[in-house]
Design a protein around this motif. Structure first.
Motif, PDB file in Angstrom:
ATOM      1  N   ARG A 286     -45.229  30.608 -30.946  1.00 42.44           N
ATOM      2  CA  ARG A 286     -45.999  29.414 -30.593  1.00 42.44           C
ATOM      3  C   ARG A 286     -46.495  29.548 -29.144  1.00 42.44           C
ATOM      4  O   ARG A 286     -45.705  29.730 -28.226  1.00 42.44           O
TER       5      ARG A 286
ATOM      6  N   SER B  38     -41.292  28.651 -23.093  1.00 44.82           N
ATOM      7  CA  SER B  38     -41.408  27.285 -22.590  1.00 44.82           C
ATOM      8  C   SER B  38     -40.221  27.011 -21.669  1.00 44.82           C
ATOM      9  O   SER B  38     -39.430  27.912 -21.382  1.00 44.82           O
ATOM     10  N   SER B  39     -40.119  25.769 -21.231  1.00 45.33           N
ATOM     11  CA  SER B  39     -38.975  25.384 -20.395  1.00 45.33           C
ATOM     12  C   SER B  39     -37.830  24.915 -21.282  1.00 45.33           C
ATOM     13  O   SER B  39     -38.047  24.556 -22.454  1.00 45.33           O
TER      14      SER B  39
ATOM     15  N   THR C 168     -38.777  21.350 -22.679  1.00 41.80           N
ATOM     16  CA  THR C 168     -39.540  21.130 -23.919  1.00 41.80           C
ATOM     17  C   THR C 168     -38.676  21.419 -25.145  1.00 41.80           C
ATOM     18  O   THR C 168     -38.729  20.690 -26.138  1.00 41.80           O
TER      19      THR C 168
HETATM   20  N1  PCA Z   1     -43.574  22.783 -21.714  1.00 46.79           N
HETATM   21  C1  PCA Z   1     -44.928  22.671 -22.169  1.00 46.79           C
HETATM   22  C2  PCA Z   1     -45.720  23.519 -21.239  1.00 46.79           C
HETATM   23  C3  PCA Z   1     -44.754  24.229 -20.386  1.00 46.79           C
HETATM   24  C4  PCA Z   1     -43.437  23.665 -20.737  1.00 46.79           C
HETATM   25  O1  PCA Z   1     -42.386  23.939 -20.196  1.00 46.79           O
HETATM   26  C5  PCA Z   1     -45.091  23.146 -23.570  1.00 46.79           C
HETATM   27  O2  PCA Z   1     -44.267  23.924 -24.048  1.00 46.79           O
HETATM   28  O3  PCA Z   1     -46.090  22.794 -24.181  1.00 46.79           O
END
Ligand code: PCA
Length: 325
Positions: free
Chosen positions: A165, A204-205, A208
């Motif tokens: 993703r 991602s973080s 999320t």
């Molecule tokens: N979360 C968002 C963008 C960066 C993050 O950490 C996401 O995954 O959409």
């Protein structure tokens, strides 16, 4: 007496209509869930503006992409469908490489460096946005980016063929360079994408993954600290030009406060959400040296590609950032 009553009524009506003209309601679309720290920060910013302007401008936030999905928010503001909103900055990298300055792997990998990079990039990005009828108000970083997988992965070779993703151009490119298959999905939709097998991994973080309860489908989070992408809040420039100087001062002050408070929350949320992923049953660990080494090589390729695409302006930002080290 009749004249006096008429006069009083007329005066009252004038007063009501004058304040009705002055009081504005600003709908503010947000792409991320109400509990996410960016959305909490935006809600406090909205309250600050509403209170600080004495109700002249009342901002109502709409989280989870409920008013406009993330990918449509910037256009909705540019075209005046809504006056204000929040978006992932690097979401516009396909329009102009400069927007992707915060998603260059291993350029700025800590909160301190992300702040410095933002210092270097803020001016050119404000100018770019101004050309698009947008006024930048504030920006807050996400926590550092790591890799999520359904199954254990110890090197880039293990990533071959995995459905990934992505959330911007850089993350799609990362997937290509690691042999994965990118599919772009907004954060609001990822729980379902993982549950149905549309994707089996992402970068991602912890935030999320935690917000979207990805432990229901995924089992591994590898801390890479690859970069810290940013969200930013923008207002339609014509709307902004119509705001009184006094209210502009209030909004600017609320924006400064929000940037500070949001960054603080982002830092706090980093550890909290990684603990939350563990509590959900995920294995959370530092990526192996082999994996980090391989990803850094890919990062060099992506840095070169970004500099090529972003030209002199991009190079100037990177040079200014490096000068602050
Ligand atoms: N979360 C968002 C963008 C960066 C993050 O950490 C996401 O995954 O959409």
């Amino acid at each position: 007496m009749k004249t006096l009553t008429t006069l009083l009524t007329a005066t009252a009506l004038t007063a009501v209509s004058a304040s009705a003209v002055l009081a504005e309601k600003w709908d503010m679309p947000l792409a991320y869930s109400a509990s996410n720290f960016h959305s909490v920060t935006a809600a406090e910013f909205a309250k600050c503006v509403t209170t600080g302007t004495g109700g002249d401008i009342e901002i109502a936030t709409h989280p989870s992409g409920s008013l406009f999905p993330g990918a449509q928010i910037k256009r909705a503001i540019q075209t005046g469908q809504v006056p204000i909103g929040e978006r992932l900055l690097s979401g516009h990298q396909n329009e102009n490489a400069l927007f992707g300055v915060d998603s260059i792997p291993f350029l700025a990998t800590s909160f301190d460096d992300a702040d410095k990079l933002w210092e270097a990039a803020k001016e050119p990005l404000s100018e770019l946005l101004a050309e698009q009828n947008l006024t930048l108000l504030y920006s807050v970083p996400w926590p550092p980016q790591g890799l999520y997988f359904r199954d254990e992965v110890t090197s880039v070779a293990d990533m071959e063929g995995i459905k990934f993703r992505s959330y911007n151009n850089a993350t799609s490119r990362l997937a290509e360079l690691t042999g994965m298959l990118p599919v772009t999905i907004e954060a609001a939709e990822i729980s379902q994408a993982f549950a149905t097998g549309v994707a089996d991994s992402m970068v991602s973080s912890g935030a999320t993954g935690y917000d979207r309860k990805v432990w229901e489908s995924l089992n591994y989070f590898y801390e890479v600290d690859a970069w810290l992408p940013r969200n930013y809040i923008m207002v339609n420039s014509e709307v902004w030009d119509g705001v009184s100087d006094a209210n502009k001062n209030v909004i600017t002050a609320c924006a400064e406060l929000a940037e500070y408070a949001g960054t603080w929350r982002s830092k706090e949320y980093t550890g909290f959400t990684l603990a939350g992923l563990r509590a959900g049953g995920m294995t959370v660990e530092k990526a192996s040296e082999t994996m980090v080494g391989e990803l850094k090589e890919i990062g060099e390729t992506m840095t070169a590609e970004w500099l090529e695409a972003a030209g002199e302006q991009g190079q100037a930002i990177v040079d200014a950032f490096k000068g602050m080290q």
